[in-house]
Design an enzyme around this catalytic site. Sequence first.
Site, PDB file in Angstrom:
ATOM      1  N   ARG A 101       0.782  -1.227   0.000  1.00  0.00           N
ATOM      2  CA  ARG A 101       0.000   0.000   0.000  1.00  0.00           C
ATOM      3  C   ARG A 101       0.826   1.295   0.000  1.00  0.00           C
ATOM      4  NH1 ARG A 101      -5.308  -1.095   1.638  1.00  0.00           N
ATOM      5  NH2 ARG A 101      -5.745   0.936   0.681  1.00  0.00           N
ATOM      6  N   SER A 118      16.761  -3.730   4.608  1.00  0.00           N
ATOM      7  CA  SER A 118      16.209  -4.850   5.359  1.00  0.00           C
ATOM      8  C   SER A 118      17.357  -5.658   5.927  1.00  0.00           C
ATOM      9  CB  SER A 118      15.336  -5.732   4.465  1.00  0.00           C
ATOM     10  OG  SER A 118      14.874  -6.876   5.170  1.00  0.00           O
ATOM     11  N   ARG A 122       3.085  -9.689  14.848  1.00  0.00           N
ATOM     12  CA  ARG A 122       2.114  -9.288  15.875  1.00  0.00           C
ATOM     13  C   ARG A 122       2.135 -10.211  17.092  1.00  0.00           C
ATOM     14  NH1 ARG A 122       0.141  -8.739  10.883  1.00  0.00           N
ATOM     15  NH2 ARG A 122      -0.887  -6.812  10.223  1.00  0.00           N
ATOM     16  N   LYS A 165       1.826   3.614  12.226  1.00  0.00           N
ATOM     17  CA  LYS A 165       1.093   3.802  13.476  1.00  0.00           C
ATOM     18  C   LYS A 165       1.258   2.567  14.359  1.00  0.00           C
ATOM     19  CE  LYS A 165      -1.878   0.687  12.220  1.00  0.00           C
ATOM     20  NZ  LYS A 165      -1.743  -0.616  12.903  1.00  0.00           N
ATOM     21  N   LEU A 200       8.623  -0.304  10.436  1.00  0.00           N
ATOM     22  CA  LEU A 200       9.099  -1.291  11.398  1.00  0.00           C
ATOM     23  C   LEU A 200       8.060  -1.516  12.502  1.00  0.00           C
ATOM     24  CD1 LEU A 200      12.770   0.013  11.795  1.00  0.00           C
ATOM     25  CD2 LEU A 200      11.992  -1.915  10.398  1.00  0.00           C
ATOM     26  N   THR A 214      -9.968   0.049   7.193  1.00  0.00           N
ATOM     27  CA  THR A 214      -9.017  -0.337   6.144  1.00  0.00           C
ATOM     28  C   THR A 214      -9.727  -0.612   4.818  1.00  0.00           C
ATOM     29  OG1 THR A 214      -9.119  -2.654   6.881  1.00  0.00           O
ATOM     30  CG2 THR A 214      -7.336  -1.284   7.772  1.00  0.00           C
TER      31      THR A 214
END
Length: 328
Positions: A20, A38, A166, A98, A75, A256
């Site tokens: 995106r 990276s 996550r 964010k 990141l 989203t």
Amino acid sequence: MPSPRLRFGVLGAADIALRRTVPALLAHPDVTVVAVSSRDTARAARFAAAFGCEAVPGHQALLDRDDIDALYVPLPVMVHTPWVEAALLRGRHVLVEKPLTATRSGAEDLIALARSRGLVLMENFTSLHHAQHGTVTDLLRDGTIGELRSLSAAFTIPPKPEGDIRYQPDVGGGALLDIGIYPLRAALHFLGPDLHAAGAVLRRERRRNVVVSGHVLLTTPHGVVAELAFGMEHAYRSEYTLFGTAGRLRLDRAFTPPETHRPRVEIHRQDALDIVDLPPDAQFANLVRDFVLAVREGPGRLTQHHADAVRQADLVERVMAVARVRWC
């Protein structure tokens, strides 16, 4: 004479950057993407090949380049502070995923550093740049549903693959910082900055020691209530409903939406349903436009943006302070 193009470096070949944000950067006529870094050189090479830029082995090497005006930092949140600080100290404008940080003090420190150096620091919270929320705000202001009494907001997604960032609490921060931040920000937007965290329940997975879902109850000084749900162990849901004395407003795909999505604001009144159909909007393109404008016109444009980022970080801390943890 036209302004020179803003030269971006991308600090991390994250999925959101690939899908995106970088396409939105490249679509802006005043932006070019110079290089991506990276820790995984093969991943950086694939990313660079997709966008016609240079692959750089390691983030420090990208920071040390002289042909970069701004850095996009996708990141994980728990490593934002050192890299954003380093970029600002090198004189780079920064667009960071964010949330900016996990703490109020961390957000205040980075914002103060950016201001002291006359640099743009913007949080990549793209949903805030979608026109559908402005329409809802206008409907509220016009009294469409009477006086606002409560907000219900939810953002949930299905489980991610085992190695997803996550699920690493010391890096990605878990569901509250990655997903719960959306309904929290909706509450700040519609109910104002003076929110009290009345309670929260966080569901924490024992095996990986990470928050996977939660519910939050917020109140304003005048008794308006926000009930928020978030998580990454559910069917997909992205919506909010505002309840008033004369009806309610509901928006689906609130956080989203794809660029092709045509938003529909539902207005429910007694025995009646009205639909406000809206055109598609490109929230990523809107954010890039606003970032470039801030660079061209000066970071003073971001005073409210920075205040909101600090309030958001403060609210996260207060939610965590009152939360009851339930292990699963």
